[in-house]
Design a protein around this motif. Structure first.
Motif: not given
Lengths: 785, 837
Positions: A768-773, B403-408, B454-458, B517-520
């Motif tokens: 439930f935090g940012k950066g997690t699912f 960041n956070g966009d939903i993509v296909r 969803r794209v999450e930039i780490v 789980t990280q990609w680039y």
């Protein structure tokens, strides 16, 4: 009661029960809309590190639809999850059904006893809690309080250890407070896990040993004997909880050896016979008695579990035959010469097979074959080509029924083609290092020797007659010594896509094991008229040894990767915790991780301890004497013992191959806090109270000898200064502050997402935090809550 | 001067009882009075060793054992193509250098054991000669080492002849393998260290510094050849610490003096080896500038430094409808990939780690495979599209992926297949928190919600803050979160089955955010991006980054060598020489790596008796007995103690290693064992009169040569008779095949009394196979790379199982075999007695 199918599934080995379970599980999970991801993850976690998977499969066999719903319920009543798992152990104990676990039985027996105390009298079937779960929830809370009580008891023992080691009361209070407010230790002991009991017994051992050392000048007195014995017993209890107890055994062992070594010193003036007396007392109290204590729990374990259960498959056939109602004895058919049988590979479940197709003369890679008939492994169980007849060899062939036994040299006749199984010095199609299996015409004198195979059973089944289902065996080729082997790789088109089969030169290979699946034309139970009792007996020691070796080997097999596993080096600073549980509804979670203040200070203390110790030794070598003798002795002996304990509870994990988790570090953390106390006293308190033990010797000993050199006695008192108080206060406040800050993660109370973000230090992976699912949870009807 | 007189004179000269060094000096000086100088003797043993070691070095004329690897690597150096090996490069480069000078063109590929050298004209003899000569030099060096530590010439000769006539050393050191350079460097190190420890040397004199420097060089070369050299570092390191401790305790040395001692050792024993090690890798990278088959072990940034593998610069900004290739960060599996093949039902899954079972894959919907593929390919290209139910598409505009966009993700070459996941288990990984990832979609179908990620930039490159907000190629590291399942696109080094071409598995993992789980994005193109758009390319890793990365990969691969091999063995079996390794066999000849049993057992005996005697002495000391071992004792204690410590450091660590091990890993330890044995021999014969001592030495050497000759045929791969072969098998597990040899006794009895049967006597082609040429009946079996174990004698393998004891007791007696054993036993007893003298 187990249904017939269940019985059949079970006895054929862990592997086969896989299929139906998988279906069942799949269906169940679909029904609950696969919502309880967290729960499954958790269950997975529990099961990977507490049991091994075949056990889990056997468990889930019983998992009915209702139960899965119950598990869902569990999900939303905090802390209930592991009770489902442990409930199974308790249930097995209460139903007396044999189960297998990699840990020794004491902790589980304690839980069972507690359960029994408040009325789990066996009527209550824990394994299928289902609808009754909510009505019976109170006992669960009680059960949870068992490990919590053990955890709570640890705190005063830590105080006593420090006090009896001679530390100033401020140090003792400091240590105890630091220990008390460690989030990882609190969190772990609140759950029904084995660790709090482990730590409790470990601390008992340390305390007893400290008391024993204190009484060293009253040798052979009642007090001396009591604490020596207490050390031995609590050591055995530690080991009976988890095999990790071996570390404390090692520590006590090393301390005892160094103690005896000092007693032997000629300057102590002790007669050799006197030293021998010391030696024997220790040998009895620290080796013989602990062995019996350890065995005792297993004896109880076996006495309770006398019925067939989910753990059967882990044990040898001989062992299984000792369990009441075990399917093996019921299903097994005795094999005599000239019986026709089908032979199944134990792991791949394919059948030994032959037909009239021949090997191609030349393989793709240019090697050539014998062009004999193919012998392969067939996955079709009903193929007629799977049937083989056992033939007797040698001179004494008689017409009578002769039992087939371990060590017999046999021939196998393929019934359909009427040829004999053989192997020879020709490379097999897929593995050039292995030999090719083929068949020979009966009566072919030249090939006679190559058709001889020796039947070799698993060690524990040596004395038994060959039987279907029960006995794992190898087929060893007499002239070349290779063992019949099969693997999942398939042959190309020329081989009809059958599975590879060949002769393996490596005799010790799991994939060399086979069982007889069916005896054609005979049914189980035909032998019943024979006067053989249904339940065999086996000596306790044999049973124990078998279980013990199995526990160790299964423990080493726990290597499957897990998202929460961590390397020992990452434990020093708790950069990675374990998410035990979380609920998306209340936004709460339990995250096991240490009190960063305490753990980092602990790390610093190790560095300080080693640094000061080393510097002192180096300085002494040059003739500088910087530390007062009593302080040095306290620092070296008491601190040294703690440092040794810490090292032994931490370093061995580096060479362990199995999957490791943060909670494996907890015993070491406990010791770390005490070491912190020792370093605290050294740094912030002037002097030390010495000697800690009474120096009055018992009269008999005074009469017996006079030491040639008077023991080096210097008395000293520790003096508290303002600095001592300030230092203790600052550190303790920091520790408590951090503890409170982390409380929501430890107790699993609800948190806002801002709070979660705030708690994501060191990259802790919180929910439930940012950066997690962000899990998308399906809507849940309220009647399941 | 007789021995006794000598000792008398020593005793009178020693005034301080503590100064055992005086005895040492005396012993060293004594050698000046012998008829031959050390140099003459060393030359003499070198000549003998040269004959023994290089005898018929051109035989066999085909690839033997691990020449498969090291010959191949030499070829790679010559072709300059990058390869990967778990060992550091120095020894391989030396071999390659020799090969290159001798005219090896790098074309012969050393693929199989038994491949012929003559037809392709491979200059294998110079390469073997190089290794063989390095092996020869270990012999005079062992002589000098033992001499330098103050022992008698007799003991030094014993050490030299033991090293010379050790069948295992001979068989191994004449082939193109790394063991011979390694052993050369280790023995060089120990020799230099012993020379340095000579008490006659003045501290900080030129000689003192030279030997210290040479020790450092030896250490550096050892670790640069094989990591086993680290054990040598530990040995010398501990010895150094002990020496420094003594100096520190010597109050006559000032703190500055100690400082000088300390700094010198740090400089020569730590800095110099590290520089050599780094330098070796520097040469390695320079020598291999071209892309080759080792690429896939390395990170993308590393790979693109190799010629033929350069990643072109690509557009930085990623917009919707960009065509991109996505790369996995933490494994070297490569690119997110798909192709027109489907997952299979009835696929194979792993259970319990080692059991492989056929289970019908209930979960498979036979959708298109998604894998990781390590090479650049059009099937790695994906088009990034907008996702989500409420998406608004505007195809004519550039819109960044934030960041956070939903993509296909649409697979370009099999369009309209989309990256898809659902609640089914992946083909290999069965854990419940893994979901299968597949390619799903068909014509005129919009796809469903399971295509949404969803794209999450780490993380993003520090140079470009924008990469944290929106996707940029190479600069942003991101995760792809599946919306419906809440899982993250994941991959790990698990290979899919054959039907998926053994590419790496891709799954969607729930819970636990782990690095994998990280990609680039590596490649990125968009039709609307014009020429002026910002370009981006990999940062070039410097030498040290490459060096560290390669060492890390070597470490993990080394620990990952856990496969089982028919001839692997566990360390406890080495000191007793339980079993050897079949290295090559062809045409009724074979090479079987088996040590000289006398030397193996003798050295083990020497080490353990030393430890026991030492333990007893310590125990007695604690009880106040004075054993008057005095000066001589202390001197032997130091010398033998050092060798035993060396043996321990080179042996014990293997006990903790999980990886696959072989008998030849024991060789460095054996070298120390031999030196220890020589020192023990010196101790035991110390009181002998000179004539008796010479006799004992000669007898011992003769015995060792005798045993060496017995096993010489399997050492050199020469002809032998079957009877001799059978007679030589003292231990059951020595599984060299006696059936290979002619002159076999046709009536060799076996377990039953049935008529005997020999596969070789059948008409071809039965029982006859060969790698290249199966129809020649005279080539009995083909040797294969993994195990040329191709013939079985009746005795083979019978004792391996856990119930072997039972089996042994119940096995019908085999009269002939027993006789053989008896013979050997007798011989054995004799040997033992002599050894103990």
């Amino acid at each position: 009661m187990m249904t017939d199918t269940a019985v059949r599934k079970r006895h054929t080995g862990p592997v086969q029960s896989k299929k139906p379970v998988a279906v069942k599980e799949e269906e169940d999970l679909k029904k609950v809309n696969a919502a309880n991801t967290s729960f499954r993850l958790l269950l997975e976690f529990e099961q990977t590190h507490l049991t091994v998977s075949p056990f889990r499969q056997a468990n889930t066999l019983r998992a009915s639809k209702e139960q899965t719903y119950a598990q869902l319920t569990v999900l939303f009543s905090v802390f209930r999850f592991d009770e489902v798992h442990f409930g199974k152990f308790l249930g097995h104990y209460l139903k007396r059904a044999y189960f297998f676990d990699v840990h020794p039985p004491l902790a589980k027996l304690t839980l069972t006893a507690a359960g029994k105390l408040i009325g789990y009298d066996g009527h209550f079937d824990f394994a299928s809690i289902g609808d009754n779960y909510i009505e019976n929830r109170v006992p669960h809370v009680f059960l949870r309080s068992v490990p919590a009580t053990f955890g709570a008891l640890c705190v005063p023992i830590v105080y006593l250890i420090m006090r009896d080691s001679g530390y100033n009361y401020l140090t003792c209070l400091f240590t105890t407070t630091m220990y008390l407010f460690d989030n990882a230790l609190v969190g772990q002991s609140r759950l029904i896990l084995l660790d709090s009991q482990l730590i409790f017994y470990m601390l008992c051992t340390i305390y007893s040993y400290v008391r024993f050392s204190k009484a060293r000048h009253q040798e052979f007195s009642a007090e001396w004997y009591t604490w020596l014995l207490a050390t031995g017993v609590s050591m055995a209890m530690t080991l009976s909880v988890k095999m990790v107890g071996l570390f404390i055994v090692a520590a006590v062992g090393l301390a005892t050896i160094s103690d005896l070594w000092n007693l032997m010193d000629v300057r102590r003036g002790l007669e050799l016979t006197h030293v021998a007396k010391h030696f024997y007392a220790r040998a009895v109290a620290l080796i013989v008695i602990p062995t019996f204590v350890y065995l005792f729990w297993f004896w109880i374990h076996f006495s309770i579990l006398d019925t067939s259960g989910p753990g059967d498959n882990f044990m040898s056939a001989a062992f299984q035959a000792t369990l009441k109602g075990n399917p093996l004895t019921e299903q097994a058919i005795k094999i005599y010469y000239n019986d026709s049988i089908t032979i199944q590979h134990r792991d791949t479940e394919n059948f030994l097979f032959s037909w009239d197709k021949t090997y191609p003369l030349r393989y793709d890679d240019g090697r050539i074959s014998s062009k004999g008939y193919q012998v392969s492994a067939n996955s079709d169980a009903n193929d007629e080509g799977n049937i083989w007849q056992v033939l007797q060899t040698g001179d004494e062939i008689t017409g009578q029924l002769t039992a087939v036994r371990h060590g017999d040299i046999i021939q196998l006749r393929h019934v359909k083609t009427d040829r004999l199984l053989m192997t020879h010095d020709v490379a097999s199609p897929l593995l050039p290092t292995n030999t090719e299996f083929t068949t020979a015409e009966e009566g072919d004198e030249e090939k006679y020797e190559d058709t001889l195979f020796e039947l070799r059973f698993d060690v524990l089944d040596l004395g038994r007659q060959w039987q279907s289902q029960m006995i794992h065996f190898q087929l060893i080729h007499v002239p070349t010594g290779v063992s019949m082997f099969s693997q999942t790789k398939k042959w190309p088109e020329w081989g009809g896509y059958k599975h590879d089969l060949n002769g393996n030169k490596k005799i010790i290979d799991r994939a060399n094991r086979w069982i007889v699946k069916d005896v054609i034309g005979r049914e189980p139970g035909e032998d019943k008229n024979e006067d053989e009792s249904k339940v065999d007996s086996m000596s306790f020691l044999q049973k124990f040894l078998e279980l013990q070796s199995k526990m160790l080997s299964e423990n080493n097999k726990l290597v499957a990767e897990h998202p929460y596993m961590s390397a020992p080096i990452s434990w020093l600073v708790p950069t990675k915790g374990i998410s035990y549980w979380h609920s998306p509804v209340s936004k709460s979670q339990i995250y096991l991780s240490g009190n960063v203040v305490g753990w980092v200070l602990g790390l610093a203390c190790i560095a300080i301890y080693c640094g000061i110790g080393l510097a002192d030794i180096v300085a002494q070598r040059r003739g500088f004497d910087l530390i007062d003798e009593p302080v040095r002795r306290r620092f070296q002996y008491s601190g040294g013992f703690l440092a040794l304990l810490y090292a032994l509870h931490y370093l061995p994990f580096y060479v362990m191959g199995r999957a490791l988790f943060l909670h494996h570090y907890l015993p070491a953390v406990t010791i770390l806090y005490m070491l912190m106390g020792a370093v605290f006293e050294f740094m912030f308190i002037d002097g030390t109270t010495s000697p800690a033990s009474s120096l009055v010797r018992n009269e008999s000993e005074m009469k017996n000898h006079k030491p040639k050199v008077a023991p080096h006695i210097t008395t000293m008192r520790s003096v508290l200064t303002k600095t001592s108080y300030i230092a203790a206060a600052v550190i303790v406040i920091a520790q408590i502050g951090f503890f409170i800050w982390m409380v929501p993660l430890t107790y699993g109370t609800s948190m806002s997402s801002e709070m979660v973000k705030l708690h994501q230090i060191f990259g802790w992976e919180l929910h439930f935090g940012k950066g997690t699912f962000l899990f998308k949870w399906p809507p849940l009807s309220h009647n399941t809550c | 001067m007789s021995e006794k007189q000598k000792e008398e004179s020593i005793k009178t000269k020693i005034t301080s009882a503590h100064d055992y060094r005086a005895y040492f000096r005396q012993a060293l000086d004594a050698s000046k009075r012998q008829p031959f100088t050390d140099f003459q003797i060393a030359t003499f043993v070198t000549v003998i060793a040269g004959i023994v070691r290089l005898y018929k070095i051109w035989e066999p004329t085909s690839v033997v054992f691990d020449e498969v690897h090291f010959g191949k690597f030499a070829g790679k150096y010559i072709n300059h193509t990058y390869f990967f090996d778990v060992h550091p490069p120095l020894a391989k480069m030396l071999i390659a250098g020799v090969g290159s000078v001798a005219g090896y063109d790098g074309l012969f590929d050393f693929n199989n054991i038994g491949d012929d050298y003559l037809a392709p004209a491979v200059p294998y003899v110079p390469m073997r000669l190089f290794c063989g000569i390095l092996g020869v030099f270990t012999i005079p060096m062992s002589y000098i080492t033992v001499k330098a530590s103050g022992h008698s010439t007799a003991a030094a000769l014993v050490a030299a002849s033991l090293v010379c006539f050790e069948n295992g050393f001979v068989a191994n050191n004449r082939l193109i393998l790394l063991d011979s350079p390694l052993l050369f460097f280790i023995s060089f190190t120990i020799m230099a260290w012993m020379k340095f420890s000579d008490p006659r040397l003045q501290p900080f004199s030129f000689q003192w510094k030279m030997w210290l420097f040479l020790t450092g060089i030896g250490l550096g070369c050892s670790i640069s050849s094989k990591w086993v050299g680290l054990f040598t570092v530990a040995t010398v390191g501990c010895s150094t610490i002990k020496g420094l401790w003594d100096i520190w305790g010597d109050l006559s040395v000032s703190p500055t003096g100690f400082g000088r001692h300390f700094i010198n050792r740090v400089l020569y024993l730590i800095i110099v080896p590290i520089l050599i090690y780094i330098f070796a890798f520097g040469v390695h990278f320079t020598a291999l500038p071209l892309s080759g088959d080792g690429d896939t072990h390395m990170s993308p940034a590393f790979q693109q430094t190799l010629k033929g593998n350069e990643a072109p610069a690509t557009r930085a900004d990623v917009a919707y409808n960009s065509v991109i290739s996505i790369r996995h960060l933490k494994t070297n599996g490569g690119y997110l990939h798909s192709h027109a093949s489907r997952y299979e039902t009835g696929s194979e899954r792993k259970l319990n780690g080692d059991v492989i079972v056929d289970v019908p894959l209930l979960t498979s919907r036979k959708e298109q495979q998604i894998t990781l593929y390590s090479f650049r390919d059009d099937n790695n290209l994906w088009k990034i599209l907008k996702g989500g139910e409420d998406r608004v598409e505007n195809p004519d505009e550039l819109e960044w992926v934030k960041n956070g966009d939903i993509v296909r993700l649409q697979h370009v070459s099999t369009s309209p297949i989309m990256l898809h996941s659902h609640d089914h288990r992946p083909p290999v990984t069965e854990e419940e928190y893994h979901n299968e990832v597949s390619g799903y979609g068909f014509k005129d179908y919009e796809g469903d919600a399971n295509d949404y990620w969803r794209v999450e930039i780490v993380d993003h490159s520090s140079s470009s803050p924008a990469a944290g907000e929106r996707l940029q190629a190479l600069r942003s590291t991101f995760r792809l979160i599946h919306i419906n399942e809440g899982c993250a696109l994941f991959s790990h080094s698990v290979k899919l089955p054959k039907w998926a071409f053994e590419q790496q598995e891709v799954t969607c993992i729930k819970g636990g955010t782990i690095p994998r789980t990280q990609w680039y994005i590596e490649q990125n193109d968009h039709p609307l991006l014009n020429e002026t758009a910002e370009m981006v390319s990999y940062e070039n890793p410097g030498f040290f980054k490459k060096f560290l990365e390669l060492n890390k990969v070597m470490w993990t691969s080394n620990a990952g060598l856990v496969d089982s091999h028919p001839y692997d063995s566990r360390p406890p079996s080495w000191p007793i020489l339980q079993r050897g390794i079949s290295m090559w066999s062809q045409n009724e000849k074979q090479i079987y790596l088996l040590g000289n049993p006398l030397i193996y057992w003798g050295s083990t005996w020497a080490i353990f008796s030393y430890l026991i005697v030492r333990g007893v002495l310590i125990l007695r000391q604690q009880r106040g007995y004075s054993d008057k071992i005095g000066i001589v004792g202390r001197y032997f204690q130091d010398s033998i103690g050092f060798y035993v410590a060396g043996w321990t450091f080179h042996f014990l660590p293997f006990l903790l290693m999980g990886r696959q091990l072989f008998l030849h890993h024991y060789m460095p330890a054996l070298y120390f064992g031999i030196l220890g044995f020589a020192a023990v021999f010196d101790l035991l014969t110390q009181k002998f009169r000179p004539t008796k001592k010479i006799l004992a030495t000669v007898a011992l050497i003769a015995l060792i040569v005798g045993v060496f000759v017995v096993y010489a045929p399997i050492t050199y791969g020469t002809t032998w008779t079957r009877d001799d072969c059978l007679r030589s098998k003292v231990m059951d597990k020595w599984d060299y095949s006696c059936d290979t040899y002619l002159d076999r006794n046709p009536l060799k009895s076996s377990v039953t009394e049935a008529p005997s049967f020999h596969p070789q006597e059948e008409s071809a082609p039965l029982g006859v196979i060969s790698a290249n040429d199966g129809e020649k009946p005279e080539t009995p079996m083909q040797p294969t790379p993994s195990a040329p174990m191709d013939e079985h004698s009746g005795e083979f393998g019978d004792e391996e199982d856990a119930d072997d004891e039972w089996y042994r007791l119940n096995r019908p007696a085999d009269p002939e075999e027993d006789e053989d054993e008896d013979d050997e036993d007798e011989e054995d007893d004799e040997e033992e007695e002599e050894g103990e003298e």
